[in-house]
Scaffold this active site. Structure first.
Site, mmCIF file in Angstrom:
data_model
loop_
_atom_site.group_PDB
_atom_site.id
_atom_site.type_symbol
_atom_site.label_atom_id
_atom_site.label_comp_id
_atom_site.label_asym_id
_atom_site.label_seq_id
_atom_site.Cartn_x
_atom_site.Cartn_y
_atom_site.Cartn_z
ATOM 1 N N THR A 1 0.930 -1.287 0.091
ATOM 2 C CA THR A 1 0.179 0.025 -0.121
ATOM 3 C C THR A 1 0.964 1.331 0.001
ATOM 4 O OG1 THR A 1 -0.136 0.435 2.293
ATOM 5 C CG2 THR A 1 -1.686 -1.210 1.405
ATOM 6 N N CYS A 2 0.341 2.451 -0.268
ATOM 7 C CA CYS A 2 1.000 3.531 -0.240
ATOM 8 C C CYS A 2 1.229 4.311 0.956
ATOM 9 C CB CYS A 2 0.261 4.686 -1.223
ATOM 10 S SG CYS A 2 0.138 4.116 -2.713
ATOM 11 N N ASP A 3 0.974 3.506 2.180
ATOM 12 C CA ASP A 3 0.895 4.320 3.450
ATOM 13 C C ASP A 3 2.326 3.572 4.046
ATOM 14 O OD1 ASP A 3 0.855 4.915 6.109
ATOM 15 O OD2 ASP A 3 -0.963 3.918 6.622
ATOM 16 N N ASN B 1 -6.554 0.561 0.326
ATOM 17 C CA ASN B 1 -5.980 0.957 -1.023
ATOM 18 C C ASN B 1 -6.524 0.027 -2.118
ATOM 19 O OD1 ASN B 1 -2.249 2.169 -1.187
ATOM 20 N ND2 ASN B 1 -4.413 2.977 -1.491
#
Ligand SMILES: *Cc1c(COP(=O)(O)O)cnc(C)c1O
Length: 380
Positions: free
Chosen positions: A328-330, A368
């Site tokens: 994910t982009c976290d 996401n």
């Protein structure tokens, strides 16, 4: 035995990420538990891994279940209601304990018709139970030391030793029956003295209750917390069981029924995750692998369970300390900042992680847009 070859074949035919569950291992863990604690009936804590196939496997070998919500209750009920009628006398207590000390009124209303066994730890809950589930039997959850547990629970639940007998008598006055006591020493408890202390505390409350005229208790629920062998520092289960048996036999006569609620112990070693490398970069001089599973998914235990998982590679080669990120982009989605892995791994290569069967896939999200790992059941 699930070999690296089997895992690779599974990844080939199903794709990744995979969450592989070995039902032979679940049965082995159950047998180990029963073998070393013959006096104790195991109520598997469904929250550790609520896959219905796991509930079914444990039911088939004789386990009972600890649930903490109506969906968990219904999941187990669906499976056990097929039991032969003859074995169903008192079966709901034999098979299910609703071990959440705090229950919504709506849940109590739904539960009442089953005459369930439920835990409580305060006066407000007695009032709720009297009103909405008067047919329930009660177990008082007491607060016990959680020293050295990986996941501490004593700050959220449990009546203090000083108020325990008062609560038992209050429940009695309200027309309810307190059948016994329960506790939880904290999850992944490697400090075995927690169990010894808790059993002694419970015994003291038992005798104080007797002294004050309450003699209806007939069960002791020693909770969960039995540690999974994540690494060599965890002493063998047989040692813990020995300590528990000594205290139980010393303090509780044979007619007192003993329950336990093992979650992690039953399923942790039965789960393996297989993920694929989808990205590779060097950041601040450190090699970083990005894989298609992470902390929003099978590795959720890193956040919620304070558990560190190690990754292994099928491929060999010169190793270095790497960072492994989830997809994910976290920036929270970090599986490990220090995994020793081969530096020659490429996009498409696979990594796997063992002992990830508890408190893992159960908390997977769709964050996401990434779906939870596909679950594969082996040796069912
Ligand atoms: C979570 C929980 C369990 C299971 O604990 P483990 O550490 O996984 O054995 C058992 N009982 C209660 C009340 C729980 O909340």
């Amino acid at each position: 035995m699930i070999t690296p070859e089997i895992l690779q074949q599974l990844a080939q035919s199903h794709g990744t990420p995979l969450f592989v569950i070995d039902h032979d291992e679940i049965r082995n863990n159950y047998r180990t538990f029963k073998q070393h604690l013959p006096r104790v009936q195991a109520y598997y804590a469904v929250k550790a891994n609520p896959d219905p196939a796991i509930v079914r496997t444990l039911f088939d070998v004789g386990a009972s279940f600890d649930v903490a919500s109506m969906p968990e209750f219904n999941l187990v009920y669906e499976i056990i209601r097929d039991m032969p009628v003859k074995e169903r006398q008192d079966w709901i207590w034999d098979k299910i304990i609703y071990a959440n000390p705090i229950k919504a009124n709506e849940s109590l209303m739904e539960l009442d018709k089953y005459k369930p066994l439920v835990t409580f730890d305060n006066l407000e809950e007695i009032i709720k139970i009297r009103q909405y589930a008067p047919n329930a039997g009660l177990a008082l959850r007491i607060r016990v030391p959680n020293t050295g547990a990986m996941v501490e629970l004593s700050s959220k639940f449990g009546a203090g030793p000083g108020e325990a007998v008062d609560l038992i008598l209050e429940a009695d006055k309200a027309g309810l029956t307190v059948e016994g006591l329960s506790f939880h020493v904290g999850s992944q408890t490697t400090n075995f003295d927690n169990f010894v202390q808790a059993i002694n505390l419970a015994a003291n409350i038992y005798s104080e209750a007797l002294k004050r005229g309450y003699n209806k208790m007939n069960l002791l629920d020693i909770g969960g917390g039995f540690p999974a062998p994540y690494d060599q520092t965890v002493k063998p289960f047989s040692k813990l069981a020995q300590k528990i048996n000594i205290e139980l036999d010393r303090l509780f006569p044979p007619d007192i029924e003993i329950l336990a609620e093992p979650g992690r112990f039953m399923v942790a070693t039965a789960g393996i995750s297989v993920a694929k490398i989808i990205g590779k970069a060097t950041r601040d001089g450190k090699l970083c692998y990005y894989i298609d599973d992470g902390v929003y998914h099978t590795f959720s235990g890193i956040i919620f369970d304070h558990c560190q998982y190690h990754l292994e590679s099928f491929k060999t080669g010169p190793t270095q300390i790497c960072t492994v990120f989830g997809p994910t982009c976290d920036a929270l989605d970090v599986i490990s900042m220090s995994e020793e892995l081969p530096s020659n791994l490429e996009i498409g290569d696979l990594l796997y992680s063992k002992n990830i069967g508890a408190y893992s896939g159960a908390s997977s999200t769709w964050f996401n847009g990434f779906p939870p790992a596909k679950v594969i059941h082996l040796n069912r």
